[in-house]
Write a protein that holds these residues in place. Structure first.
Motif, PDB file in Angstrom:
ATOM      1  N   UNK A 304      33.862 -38.394  47.122  1.00  0.00           N
ATOM      2  CA  UNK A 304      34.436 -37.044  47.213  1.00  0.00           C
ATOM      3  C   UNK A 304      35.950 -37.072  47.431  1.00  0.00           C
ATOM      4  N   UNK A 305      36.506 -38.281  47.617  1.00  0.00           N
ATOM      5  CA  UNK A 305      37.947 -38.468  47.816  1.00  0.00           C
ATOM      6  C   UNK A 305      38.460 -37.659  49.011  1.00  0.00           C
ATOM      7  N   UNK A 306      37.755 -37.832  50.136  1.00  0.00           N
ATOM      8  CA  UNK A 306      38.127 -37.132  51.365  1.00  0.00           C
ATOM      9  C   UNK A 306      38.297 -38.153  52.480  1.00  0.00           C
ATOM     10  N   UNK A 307      39.095 -37.780  53.473  1.00  0.00           N
ATOM     11  CA  UNK A 307      39.375 -38.657  54.606  1.00  0.00           C
ATOM     12  C   UNK A 307      38.924 -37.961  55.886  1.00  0.00           C
ATOM     13  N   UNK A 308      38.030 -38.584  56.670  1.00  0.00           N
ATOM     14  CA  UNK A 308      37.547 -37.946  57.903  1.00  0.00           C
ATOM     15  C   UNK A 308      38.560 -38.065  59.026  1.00  0.00           C
ATOM     16  N   UNK A 309      38.367 -37.255  60.057  1.00  0.00           N
ATOM     17  CA  UNK A 309      39.282 -37.252  61.199  1.00  0.00           C
ATOM     18  C   UNK A 309      39.058 -38.430  62.136  1.00  0.00           C
ATOM     19  N   UNK A 310      37.801 -38.810  62.349  1.00  0.00           N
ATOM     20  CA  UNK A 310      37.453 -39.812  63.353  1.00  0.00           C
ATOM     21  C   UNK A 310      36.670 -40.960  62.727  1.00  0.00           C
ATOM     22  N   UNK A 311      36.702 -42.101  63.392  1.00  0.00           N
ATOM     23  CA  UNK A 311      35.866 -43.237  62.996  1.00  0.00           C
ATOM     24  C   UNK A 311      35.433 -43.927  64.287  1.00  0.00           C
ATOM     25  N   UNK A 312      34.321 -43.454  64.849  1.00  0.00           N
ATOM     26  CA  UNK A 312      33.854 -43.913  66.156  1.00  0.00           C
ATOM     27  C   UNK A 312      32.564 -44.718  66.076  1.00  0.00           C
ATOM     28  N   UNK A 313      32.117 -45.037  64.859  1.00  0.00           N
ATOM     29  CA  UNK A 313      30.862 -45.755  64.722  1.00  0.00           C
ATOM     30  C   UNK A 313      29.642 -44.910  65.022  1.00  0.00           C
ATOM     31  N   UNK A 314      29.773 -43.595  64.955  1.00  0.00           N
ATOM     32  CA  UNK A 314      28.647 -42.700  65.247  1.00  0.00           C
ATOM     33  C   UNK A 314      27.611 -42.770  64.126  1.00  0.00           C
ATOM     34  N   UNK A 315      26.345 -42.618  64.467  1.00  0.00           N
ATOM     35  CA  UNK A 315      25.309 -42.452  63.443  1.00  0.00           C
ATOM     36  C   UNK A 315      24.126 -41.668  64.015  1.00  0.00           C
ATOM     37  N   UNK A 316      24.431 -40.740  64.901  1.00  0.00           N
ATOM     38  CA  UNK A 316      23.389 -39.928  65.519  1.00  0.00           C
ATOM     39  C   UNK A 316      23.021 -38.733  64.659  1.00  0.00           C
ATOM     40  N   UNK A 317      24.002 -38.124  63.998  1.00  0.00           N
ATOM     41  CA  UNK A 317      23.726 -36.869  63.309  1.00  0.00           C
ATOM     42  C   UNK A 317      23.716 -35.716  64.280  1.00  0.00           C
ATOM     43  N   UNK A 318      22.895 -34.719  63.990  1.00  0.00           N
ATOM     44  CA  UNK A 318      22.723 -33.513  64.822  1.00  0.00           C
ATOM     45  C   UNK A 318      23.916 -32.564  64.749  1.00  0.00           C
ATOM     46  N   UNK A 319      25.059 -33.026  64.245  1.00  0.00           N
ATOM     47  CA  UNK A 319      26.294 -32.271  64.377  1.00  0.00           C
ATOM     48  C   UNK A 319      27.169 -32.814  65.484  1.00  0.00           C
ATOM     49  N   UNK A 320      26.773 -33.969  66.052  1.00  0.00           N
ATOM     50  CA  UNK A 320      27.507 -34.518  67.196  1.00  0.00           C
ATOM     51  C   UNK A 320      28.946 -34.880  66.832  1.00  0.00           C
ATOM     52  N   UNK A 321      29.154 -35.469  65.668  1.00  0.00           N
ATOM     53  CA  UNK A 321      30.511 -35.818  65.250  1.00  0.00           C
ATOM     54  C   UNK A 321      31.361 -34.598  64.985  1.00  0.00           C
ATOM     55  N   UNK A 322      30.758 -33.563  64.413  1.00  0.00           N
ATOM     56  CA  UNK A 322      31.491 -32.317  64.170  1.00  0.00           C
ATOM     57  C   UNK A 322      31.948 -31.702  65.487  1.00  0.00           C
ATOM     58  N   UNK A 323      31.071 -31.729  66.494  1.00  0.00           N
ATOM     59  CA  UNK A 323      31.436 -31.180  67.801  1.00  0.00           C
ATOM     60  C   UNK A 323      32.543 -31.996  68.459  1.00  0.00           C
ATOM     61  N   UNK A 324      32.498 -33.317  68.301  1.00  0.00           N
ATOM     62  CA  UNK A 324      33.528 -34.165  68.885  1.00  0.00           C
ATOM     63  C   UNK A 324      34.889 -33.951  68.222  1.00  0.00           C
ATOM     64  N   UNK A 325      34.882 -33.646  66.938  1.00  0.00           N
ATOM     65  CA  UNK A 325      36.140 -33.408  66.217  1.00  0.00           C
ATOM     66  C   UNK A 325      36.699 -32.015  66.468  1.00  0.00           C
ATOM     67  N   UNK A 326      35.886 -31.120  66.982  1.00  0.00           N
ATOM     68  CA  UNK A 326      36.283 -29.718  67.143  1.00  0.00           C
ATOM     69  C   UNK A 326      37.609 -29.532  67.888  1.00  0.00           C
TER      70      UNK A 326
END
Length: 351
Positions: A304-326
């Motif tokens: 998709x040629x996009x760059x994420x904000x964080x790279x914390x090794x997360x793989x839980x899902x649930x929306x946890x990474x979205x909440x952390x980036x908020x």
């Protein structure tokens, strides 16, 4: 397969973009010194169409569903964990529940196709709520044929559109729950982007090497059993899950309403991949929260040629990474609105 889905307009306003960039460049700081926070502020101003972006009534929505493919041993956990985690979300004990509470994000859980009947829950102010939008109690086994019928997929898409239409605010944070849904994300990446299964497929909820090998073998069967499903919606119906299809509808509607869409990890990114194949302008409205530790997510972001904000090794899902980036989104908006310019602060600019 056809479906009545929202259409999008290009929000690439060159005049607004130039004004936003000028404002960012003339804040009291060396040029570019806030790094990617500056890019984020620019993106948020573009999405919301203003030089003073405000994030209002952010909505974290977790879409849940079960998968027939899970019976083939593609996950380290049994399917019952899906409904048990829905109860955990609602009780406030899951990671996303804690993070949503911490950051003041309204939390909604949507039963898109969980293999358990839930009782209706009355909405209580300040508490998570449950929306019942079940298409069926789990999809069919995609290794044996289509996971959904075309009609079921269209129903799930329509549910996603409807859910977003009923939400306040201008931000949608994406979450999901469904044992087996990393397999769905891998299948959609392989089919829609041509990425090899070895690169697409990882440990999911914690498979060992033998489990990953078994998972890849099952996914190859699914691709072969649905070899003719190559168009985006056909692939979604054949390989996807009810929660992923509902997510696709939600993403398209949020994009049409010009909401900021905060994308979590591998599975929500798979829904955005499908949505972007239907409406490429979806990606203008998205902020990608993080690069998951799940194998395949880096490749998906690259497609998709996009760059994420964080790279914390997360793989839980649930929306946890979205909440952390908020908080980064909140800060980017505040910088754009409130930080002084050289001129307004009476600070000399670089010669």
């Amino acid at each position: 397969m056809t479906a009545h889905l929202p259409t999008l307009a290009d929000i690439g306003d060159a005049t607004l973009t130039a004004r936003l960039q000028h404002l960012i460049d003339h804040k009291t700081k060396p040029l570019g010194s806030l790094g990617r926070l500056e890019q984020l502020a620019l993106r948020l101003g573009q999405i919301l169409g203003t030089e003073e972006p405000r994030l209002e009534q952010p909505q974290m929505v977790v879409f849940a569903g079960d998968h027939g493919l899970a019976a083939r041993g593609v996950s380290a956990y049994p399917s019952d964990v899906t409904w048990q985690m829905v109860e955990n979300f609602l009780a406030g004990g899951a990671a996303v529940s804690v993070l949503a509470r911490q950051h003041g994000l309204a939390l909604t859980v949507v039963d898109c196709g969980v293999a358990k009947a839930f009782a209706p829950r009355e909405a209580v102010p300040g508490q998570p709520r449950l929306l019942l939008r079940k298409v069926a109690p789990g999809t069919q086994d995609a290794s044996q044929g289509p996971a959904m019928t075309a009609a079921q997929c269209a129903q799930a898409l329509a549910h996603g559109v409807e859910v977003v239409r009923g939400l306040p605010g201008n931000v949608l944070l994406l979450g999901e729950m469904g044992i087996g849904n990393t397999s769905v994300a891998s299948l959609l990446l392989a089919r829609l982007a041509g990425v090899g299964l070895d690169e697409c497929t990882g440990a999911g909820t914690g498979l060992d090497d033998a489990g990953i090998a078994r998972k890849r073998a099952v996914l190859r069967q699914a691709l072969e059993a649905n070899a003719g499903a190559v168009a985006p919606l056909d692939a979604l119906a054949a390989l996807g899950g009810f929660e992923v299809a509902t997510l696709v509808g939600a993403v398209l509607q949020a994009a049409a309403e010009r909401r900021v869409i905060v994308v979590d990890g591998f599975i929500t990114s798979a829904a955005v991949l499908v949505a972007s194949r239907l409406q490429p302008l979806v990606l203008q409205r998205c902020v990608f929260a993080h690069r998951s530790g799940e194998r395949g997510h880096a490749a998906m972001l690259g497609v998709m040629q996009v760059e994420p904000l964080l790279d914390l090794g997360l793989r839980l899902g649930e929306g946890s990474g979205a909440a952390l980036a908020w908080p980064l989104l909140v800060s980017a908006c505040a910088i754009l609105r409130e930080m002084a310019s050289f001129a307004s602060a009476g600070v000399a600019e670089r010669a």
